[in-house]
Design an enzyme around this catalytic site. Structure first.
Site, PDB file in Angstrom:
ATOM      1  N   TYR A   1       0.810  -1.217   0.000  1.00 35.05           N
ATOM      2  CA  TYR A   1       0.000   0.000   0.000  1.00 35.05           C
ATOM      3  C   TYR A   1       0.842   1.266   0.000  1.00 35.05           C
ATOM      4  CZ  TYR A   1      -4.558  -2.164   0.829  1.00 35.05           C
ATOM      5  OH  TYR A   1      -5.729  -2.859   0.711  1.00 35.05           O
TER       6      TYR A   1
ATOM      7  N   LYS B   1       3.505 -15.436   3.060  1.00 36.29           N
ATOM      8  CA  LYS B   1       3.739 -16.224   1.840  1.00 36.29           C
ATOM      9  C   LYS B   1       5.237 -16.502   1.798  1.00 36.29           C
ATOM     10  CE  LYS B   1       2.268 -18.104  -2.027  1.00 36.29           C
ATOM     11  NZ  LYS B   1       1.394 -19.304  -2.023  1.00 36.29           N
TER      12      LYS B   1
ATOM     13  N   ASP C   1      -2.559 -18.509   1.227  1.00 35.98           N
ATOM     14  CA  ASP C   1      -3.561 -19.232   0.412  1.00 35.98           C
ATOM     15  C   ASP C   1      -4.249 -20.305   1.256  1.00 35.98           C
ATOM     16  OD1 ASP C   1      -1.077 -20.495   0.498  1.00 35.98           O
ATOM     17  OD2 ASP C   1      -1.125 -21.188  -1.579  1.00 35.98           O
TER      18      ASP C   1
ATOM     19  N   ASP D   1      -6.134  -7.109   4.212  1.00 30.79           N
ATOM     20  CA  ASP D   1      -7.271  -6.498   3.515  1.00 30.79           C
ATOM     21  C   ASP D   1      -8.175  -7.592   2.953  1.00 30.79           C
ATOM     22  OD1 ASP D   1      -8.832  -4.494   2.193  1.00 30.79           O
ATOM     23  OD2 ASP D   1      -7.794  -5.019   0.326  1.00 30.79           O
TER      24      ASP D   1
ATOM     25  N   ASP E   1     -12.032  -9.220   4.635  1.00 30.94           N
ATOM     26  CA  ASP E   1     -13.328  -9.257   3.928  1.00 30.94           C
ATOM     27  C   ASP E   1     -13.892 -10.673   3.943  1.00 30.94           C
ATOM     28  OD1 ASP E   1     -13.364  -6.561   3.288  1.00 30.94           O
ATOM     29  OD2 ASP E   1     -13.881  -6.907   1.173  1.00 30.94           O
TER      30      ASP E   1
END
Ligand code: IPM
Ligand code: MG
Length: 361
Positions: A147, A196, A228, A252, A256
């Site tokens: 970001y 990751k 993942d 982020d 959600d």
């Protein structure tokens, strides 16, 4: 009595109407528990663009800094139809939100995701999964990573190319990890750090620093999970999670997903904190311009964010408990906004939901 200073950012879309209900509930809590809040309204996002031409002004940042906390609704409009999205990216509503996070150094974003017993019917997971319930908190790093890394778009030898950089230093990782372990101690003493590390250097450093921090918390169990796999586990067995610690972009996306499995994104609060008591409190959901002004938006996420504000920034724990209990009672009494409504419940609008909760504080 001098009120405690709170900056209020109603924002765009459903923002103003849900913030109004949160203030109604805060004022009811103030009467009951003996405190007073002194609100200063601040423009941000599209509302600020309309008045000042930019999504965040220095003056807005100053007002926020001079307050004990910021209560926010939501910002942004419909990207297809709103003129705000004709502006260059750094002048759009979202740039205001990213700007205030950075300006106030709000590096720790807490997003609890909790399945209310009363809302189990709204949970999209199979019953054999949802019956275990779940109660997790996503600790998302909020001022680093993709970001805020260097980014540009250019044309090289006639080929368009775009670059975003993902960068973390050990101090940024350490401070968010410490927050995660501290809060895990107040919960079920489990941290799942998500990265990751099978691909990214930034994730390998993340993992190493989190391991170092964990040494100071022998009572907290640490687990590492690839992002993942975590996306999969959130729908396969959400009950396994207590605190999920992760970097900005992963947080982020996962937050959600976590909110959706609770049944409605309209229920989820969030707090964004720096090293001090100061924080910015906002619902985890967006500005929902399609339903703005119709008195149908669910104000509960904002009301629960206001409760977090009382707890984390103002040390008014009892009042925070009071608001959370009032929300549970209203659900138990059968009141629902459209997004969480099911057969046999009483459908109410935004204002009535606020009234019902305020009455029960
Ligand atoms: C969020 C939002 C923001 C983010 C957007 C509006 C920039 O999706 O708070 O999760 O990506 O952080
Ligand atoms: Mg998001």
């Amino acid at each position: 009595m001098m009120g405690r200073k709170i900056a209020v950012i109603p924002g765009d879309g459903i923002g103003p109407e849900i913030v109004r209900e949160a203030q109604k509930v805060l004022d009811a809590a103030g009467k009951k528990f003996g405190f007073e809040l002194d609100y200063t309204e601040v423009l941000m996002g599209g509302a600020s663009i309309d008045v000042h031409g930019v999504p965040l002004t220095e003056e807005a940042i100053e007002t926020a800094k001079n307050s004990e906390a910021v209560l926010m609704g939501s910002i942004g409009g419909d990207a297809k139809t709103s003129p705000w999205y004709q502006l260059p990216p750094q002048r759009r509503p979202e740039a205001g939100l990213l700007g205030i996070r950075k300006a106030l150094n709000l590096f720790a974003n807490l997003r609890p995701a909790y399945l209310y017993e009363e809302l189990r019917a709204a949970c999209p997971l199979r019953e054999d999964i949802s019956k275990a319930g779940f109660d997790m908190l996503i600790m998302r790093e909020l001022t680093g990573g993709l970001y805020f890394g260097e980014r540009y778009t250019k044309t090289e030898d006639g080929i368009r190319k775009a670059v975003d950089t993902l960068e973390y230093n050990e101090n940024e990782i350490r401070r968010i990890a410490v927050k995660a372990f501290d809060i895990a101690r107040k919960r079920r003493c489990k941290v799942c750090s998500v990265d990751k590390a099978n691909v990214l250097d930034s994730s390998r450093l993340w993992r190493a620093v989190v391991e170092e921090v964990a040494k100071d918390y022998p009572d907290v169990t640490l687990e590492h999970m690839l992002v993942d796999n975590c996306a999969m586990q959130l729908v396969r067995d959400p009950a396994q999670f207590d605190v999920i610690l992760t970097e900005n972009m992963f947080g982020d996306i996962l937050s959600d997903e976590a909110s959706m499995v609770t049944g409605s994104i309209g229920m989820l609060s969030s707090a964004s904190l720096n090293e001090t008591k100061f924080g910015l409190y906002e619902p985890s959901h967006g500005s929902a311009p399609d339903i703005a002004g119709k008195n149908i938006a669910n104000p509960i996420a904002t009301i629960l964010s206001a409760a977090m504000m009382l707890r984390y920034s103002l040390d008014l724990d009892e009042a925070a408990d009071g608001i959370e209990a009032a929300v549970r009672q209203v659900l138990a009494d059968g009141y629902r906004t459209g997004d969480i409504w099911s057969e046999g419940c009483i459908k109410v609008g935004t204002v009535e939901m606020g009234d019902q909760i305020a009455q029960r504080v």
